[in-house]
Design a protein around this motif. Structure first.
Motif, PDB file in Angstrom:
ATOM      1  N   VAL A  50     -11.422   2.688   3.420  1.00 55.58           N
ATOM      2  CA  VAL A  50     -11.691   3.122   4.788  1.00 55.58           C
ATOM      3  C   VAL A  50     -12.252   4.543   4.741  1.00 55.58           C
ATOM      4  CG1 VAL A  50     -10.595   3.697   6.992  1.00 55.58           C
ATOM      5  CG2 VAL A  50      -9.900   1.669   5.773  1.00 55.58           C
ATOM      6  N   LEU A  51     -13.142   4.866   5.686  1.00 56.07           N
ATOM      7  CA  LEU A  51     -13.683   6.212   5.811  1.00 56.07           C
ATOM      8  C   LEU A  51     -12.900   6.939   6.903  1.00 56.07           C
ATOM      9  CD1 LEU A  51     -16.027   8.014   4.790  1.00 56.07           C
ATOM     10  CD2 LEU A  51     -17.270   7.273   6.798  1.00 56.07           C
ATOM     11  N   LEU A  52     -12.231   8.029   6.539  1.00 62.63           N
ATOM     12  CA  LEU A  52     -11.446   8.826   7.476  1.00 62.63           C
ATOM     13  C   LEU A  52     -12.279  10.015   7.918  1.00 62.63           C
ATOM     14  CD1 LEU A  52      -8.649   9.444   8.802  1.00 62.63           C
ATOM     15  CD2 LEU A  52      -8.239  10.899   6.840  1.00 62.63           C
ATOM     16  N   VAL A  53     -12.469  10.167   9.241  1.00 63.00           N
ATOM     17  CA  VAL A  53     -13.235  11.282   9.793  1.00 63.00           C
ATOM     18  C   VAL A  53     -12.239  12.268  10.388  1.00 63.00           C
ATOM     19  CG1 VAL A  53     -14.993  11.962  11.444  1.00 63.00           C
ATOM     20  CG2 VAL A  53     -15.160   9.752  10.299  1.00 63.00           C
ATOM     21  N   LYS A  54     -12.249  13.494   9.841  1.00 62.10           N
ATOM     22  CA  LYS A  54     -11.324  14.521  10.317  1.00 62.10           C
ATOM     23  C   LYS A  54     -11.884  15.197  11.565  1.00 62.10           C
ATOM     24  CE  LYS A  54      -9.406  15.467   5.791  1.00 62.10           C
ATOM     25  NZ  LYS A  54      -9.151  16.516   4.791  1.00 62.10           N
ATOM     26  N   VAL A  60     -13.404  11.570   4.392  1.00 62.22           N
ATOM     27  CA  VAL A  60     -12.656  11.294   3.172  1.00 62.22           C
ATOM     28  C   VAL A  60     -12.554   9.783   3.042  1.00 62.22           C
ATOM     29  CG1 VAL A  60     -10.425  11.562   2.012  1.00 62.22           C
ATOM     30  CG2 VAL A  60     -11.300  13.394   3.439  1.00 62.22           C
ATOM     31  N   ARG A  61     -12.812   9.280   1.848  1.00 64.09           N
ATOM     32  CA  ARG A  61     -12.604   7.855   1.585  1.00 64.09           C
ATOM     33  C   ARG A  61     -11.168   7.655   1.117  1.00 64.09           C
ATOM     34  NH1 ARG A  61     -16.295   4.282   2.184  1.00 64.09           N
ATOM     35  NH2 ARG A  61     -18.427   4.965   2.346  1.00 64.09           N
ATOM     36  N   LEU A  62     -10.468   6.698   1.716  1.00 60.85           N
ATOM     37  CA  LEU A  62      -9.100   6.409   1.320  1.00 60.85           C
ATOM     38  C   LEU A  62      -8.839   4.921   1.442  1.00 60.85           C
ATOM     39  CD1 LEU A  62      -7.310   6.044   4.198  1.00 60.85           C
ATOM     40  CD2 LEU A  62      -7.758   8.462   4.241  1.00 60.85           C
ATOM     41  N   ARG A  63      -7.661   4.512   1.033  1.00 63.86           N
ATOM     42  CA  ARG A  63      -7.281   3.102   1.122  1.00 63.86           C
ATOM     43  C   ARG A  63      -6.253   2.970   2.243  1.00 63.86           C
ATOM     44  NH1 ARG A  63      -9.569   0.304  -2.310  1.00 63.86           N
ATOM     45  NH2 ARG A  63      -8.132  -1.411  -2.497  1.00 63.86           N
ATOM     46  N   TYR A  64      -6.492   1.976   3.143  1.00 63.74           N
ATOM     47  CA  TYR A  64      -5.671   1.810   4.336  1.00 63.74           C
ATOM     48  C   TYR A  64      -5.141   0.390   4.373  1.00 63.74           C
ATOM     49  CZ  TYR A  64      -4.315   2.466   9.226  1.00 63.74           C
ATOM     50  OH  TYR A  64      -3.615   2.567  10.401  1.00 63.74           O
ATOM     51  N   LYS A  65      -4.039   0.190   5.089  1.00 62.79           N
ATOM     52  CA  LYS A  65      -3.372  -1.114   5.096  1.00 62.79           C
ATOM     53  C   LYS A  65      -4.096  -2.171   5.925  1.00 62.79           C
ATOM     54  CE  LYS A  65      -0.463   0.557   8.764  1.00 62.79           C
ATOM     55  NZ  LYS A  65       0.851   0.923   9.197  1.00 62.79           N
ATOM     56  N   GLU A  66      -4.983  -1.769   6.850  1.00 64.11           N
ATOM     57  CA  GLU A  66      -5.727  -2.733   7.671  1.00 64.11           C
ATOM     58  C   GLU A  66      -7.213  -2.652   7.343  1.00 64.11           C
ATOM     59  OE1 GLU A  66      -4.946  -2.199  11.779  1.00 64.11           O
ATOM     60  OE2 GLU A  66      -2.782  -2.239  11.509  1.00 64.11           O
ATOM     61  N   PRO A  67      -7.930  -3.770   7.412  1.00 63.63           N
ATOM     62  CA  PRO A  67      -9.367  -3.747   7.096  1.00 63.63           C
ATOM     63  C   PRO A  67     -10.187  -3.155   8.240  1.00 63.63           C
ATOM     64  CG  PRO A  67      -8.674  -5.965   7.626  1.00 63.63           C
ATOM     65  CD  PRO A  67      -7.436  -5.119   7.622  1.00 63.63           C
ATOM     66  N   LYS A  68     -10.415  -1.846   8.192  1.00 63.93           N
ATOM     67  CA  LYS A  68     -11.233  -1.154   9.183  1.00 63.93           C
ATOM     68  C   LYS A  68     -12.320  -0.414   8.430  1.00 63.93           C
ATOM     69  CE  LYS A  68      -7.577  -0.464  12.479  1.00 63.93           C
ATOM     70  NZ  LYS A  68      -7.326   0.194  13.706  1.00 63.93           N
ATOM     71  N   ARG A  69     -13.391  -0.042   9.128  1.00 61.01           N
ATOM     72  CA  ARG A  69     -14.453   0.710   8.462  1.00 61.01           C
ATOM     73  C   ARG A  69     -14.252   2.213   8.616  1.00 61.01           C
ATOM     74  NH1 ARG A  69     -18.861  -2.415   6.738  1.00 61.01           N
ATOM     75  NH2 ARG A  69     -18.746  -4.495   7.583  1.00 61.01           N
ATOM     76  N   ILE A  70     -13.927   2.654   9.839  1.00 54.44           N
ATOM     77  CA  ILE A  70     -13.813   4.085  10.107  1.00 54.44           C
ATOM     78  C   ILE A  70     -12.522   4.357  10.880  1.00 54.44           C
ATOM     79  CG2 ILE A  70     -14.815   6.022  11.362  1.00 54.44           C
ATOM     80  CD1 ILE A  70     -17.524   4.896  10.871  1.00 54.44           C
ATOM     81  N   LEU A  71     -11.812   5.397  10.479  1.00 55.98           N
ATOM     82  CA  LEU A  71     -10.663   5.903  11.224  1.00 55.98           C
ATOM     83  C   LEU A  71     -10.996   7.319  11.650  1.00 55.98           C
ATOM     84  CD1 LEU A  71      -7.511   4.891   9.163  1.00 55.98           C
ATOM     85  CD2 LEU A  71      -8.140   4.096  11.408  1.00 55.98           C
ATOM     86  N   MET A  72     -10.755   7.645  12.904  1.00 54.42           N
ATOM     87  CA  MET A  72     -11.012   9.000  13.394  1.00 54.42           C
ATOM     88  C   MET A  72      -9.698   9.630  13.822  1.00 54.42           C
ATOM     89  SD  MET A  72     -14.510   8.515  15.532  1.00 54.42           S
ATOM     90  CE  MET A  72     -14.694  10.249  15.798  1.00 54.42           C
TER      91      MET A  72
END
Length: 119
Positions: A50-54, A60-72
């Protein structure tokens, strides 16, 4: 007798296919068989990239428990300057459009439009 009834129970007949006729076997390998649009799960079995946007715009690229593309991450409005905070609030909650004033014919000179009238 107990061992025979255990082997012939409906749960274990799938593991012993020679006991059932070939038309009666029904195998469901996993929970994805019934899913049509997406998997209806509370927990996923793996982690997804997942791509995390601060809040400052960095990613930041990280691994997340749900299949999403972007987390803000949410923006803290108390840390913003007053002018930018008001601008964000106005963009988020726009004001209602004002009612237009209806045009009247009092200020119009009718002699200028005489040529368009039918006689």
């Amino acid at each position: 007798m107990a061992a025979t009834s255990w082997a012939l129970s409906t749960r274990h007949l799938v593991t012993i296919p020679r006991l059932l006729p070939p038309t009666a076997t029904s195998v469901r390998h996993n929970s994805n068989r019934a899913a049509i649009s997406h998997l209806h799960r509370q927990l996923y079995g793996r982690l997804y990239p997942v791509l995390l946007v601060k809040t400052d715009g960095s990613t930041v690229r990280l691994r997340y428990k749900e299949p999403k593309r972007i987390l803000m991450l949410p923006l803290d409005s108390s840390s913003l300057p007053e002018a930018e905070r008001k601008a964000r609030l106005q963009r988020q909650f726009p004001s209602k459009p004002k009612a237009e004033v209806e045009e009247t014919f009092e200020g119009i000179d009718l002699d200028t439009y005489k040529r368009f009238w039918k006689k």
